[in-house]
Write a protein that holds these residues in place. Structure first.
Motif, PDB file in Angstrom:
ATOM      1  N   THR A 175     -83.151 -32.403 -65.018  1.00  0.00           N
ATOM      2  CA  THR A 175     -82.416 -32.440 -66.213  1.00  0.00           C
ATOM      3  C   THR A 175     -82.432 -31.174 -66.968  1.00  0.00           C
ATOM      4  O   THR A 175     -81.644 -31.043 -67.837  1.00  0.00           O
ATOM      5  N   ARG A 178     -78.919 -29.431 -68.088  1.00  0.00           N
ATOM      6  CA  ARG A 178     -77.707 -30.006 -69.329  1.00  0.00           C
ATOM      7  C   ARG A 178     -77.814 -28.932 -70.403  1.00  0.00           C
ATOM      8  O   ARG A 178     -78.675 -27.891 -70.601  1.00  0.00           O
ATOM      9  N   ASP A 205     -76.154 -34.105 -72.407  1.00  0.00           N
ATOM     10  CA  ASP A 205     -77.261 -35.414 -72.460  1.00  0.00           C
ATOM     11  C   ASP A 205     -76.795 -35.266 -70.861  1.00  0.00           C
ATOM     12  O   ASP A 205     -77.783 -35.913 -69.969  1.00  0.00           O
TER      13      ASP A 205
END
Length: 261
Positions: A175, A178, A205
């Motif tokens: 993540t 991003r 996202d």
């Protein structure tokens, strides 16, 4: 992206198992440390790979609808020499290919990536073998090659896995990728006409990726197999067959964080 046919994956699993067996029976030192998986010896790498194949074979054969504990799968017994390991690996490959062919691609089987089919596992085990055979050949000091359609599909699958992880595991390292305004281009210099190029855009996202030639923040260029191995962190970016253009730090950032475990 269009995947390979189910029978093609089954054929490739059998082929990759045969090539991995060739490493075992070549006189390679089974106790040598695997450079790309330094926590394993060559023997441990082969047993890990074979164990994964047997675990998947059990799930496909029984049409498991939930994850089976890995300790349900025996990792083989007998003398820990190349001959015994070779026989065990040969049996393992035959079992898995038979189970996958009997099931067909659409049989419902649990998976961790939102694609609960035997076809998912045929593809996943093809590339499990493709990459771990590269680990084995590096450990044994032997040359490595793979068919172009398999190498390109391995890149596709890796991107799909990272995309899935970014959507479903909010605390995973992936993540951290991003963020807007950054992109990565993979360019296989030995097969542009075959579409061996990828554009990866990092957004707030998820990642967005597609096949094609486009300008990016950073580009990784080289022969398709070398690009695949580098993207799977099996080949250093400063290898002579590779070229990095643009912001190298972004590519290194990706390689550190693009993971599913």
């Amino acid at each position: 992206m269009t995947q390979l046919a189910h029978d093609r994956y089954c054929d490739e699993i059998a082929h990759q198992v045969g090539l991995l067996r060739d490493v075992l029976t070549s006189g390679a030192d089974l106790s040598v440390t695997v450079p790309t998986c330094p926590e394993w010896s060559l023997e441990q790498l082969v047993r890990h790979t074979g164990g994964a194949l047997r675990w998947v074979e059990l799930m496909v054969r029984t049409r498991a609808q939930e994850e089976l504990p890995e300790d349900r799968v025996p990792l083989g017994e007998g003398p820990e020499d190349a001959g015994a390991l070779d026989a065990w690996l040969a049996e393992t490959g035959e079992m898995l290919v038979a189970a996958l062919r009997e099931a067909g691609p659409d049989a419902r089987v649990w998976s961790w990536a939102g694609v609960p089919t035997a076809g998912f596992w045929a593809r996943r085990m093809t590339h499990e073998l493709t990459i771990h055979r590269a680990d084995a050949t590096l450990a044994a000091g032997q040359p490595y090659s793979v068919d172009a359609d398999v190498a390109a599909d391995a890149v596709d699958e890796w991107l799909q896995i990272v995309e899935f992880v970014m959507r479903t595991r909010p605390h995973d390292e992936a993540t951290q990728l991003r963020g807007p305004g950054r992109s990565i281009h993979l360019h296989a210099t030995d097969g542009t006409s075959e579409g061996w190029e990828w554009m990866i855009e990092l957004t707030e996202d998820v990642i967005v990726w597609r096949r094609g030639h486009e300008k990016a923040t950073v580009a990784l260029r080289g022969p398709l197999t070398a690009v695949m191995l580098a993207f799977y962190r099996r080949l250093p970016l400063d290898s002579p067959e590779l070229e990095v253009l643009g912001e190298r730090e972004l590519l290194e950032f990706w390689l550190q964080r693009a993971t599913f475990g």
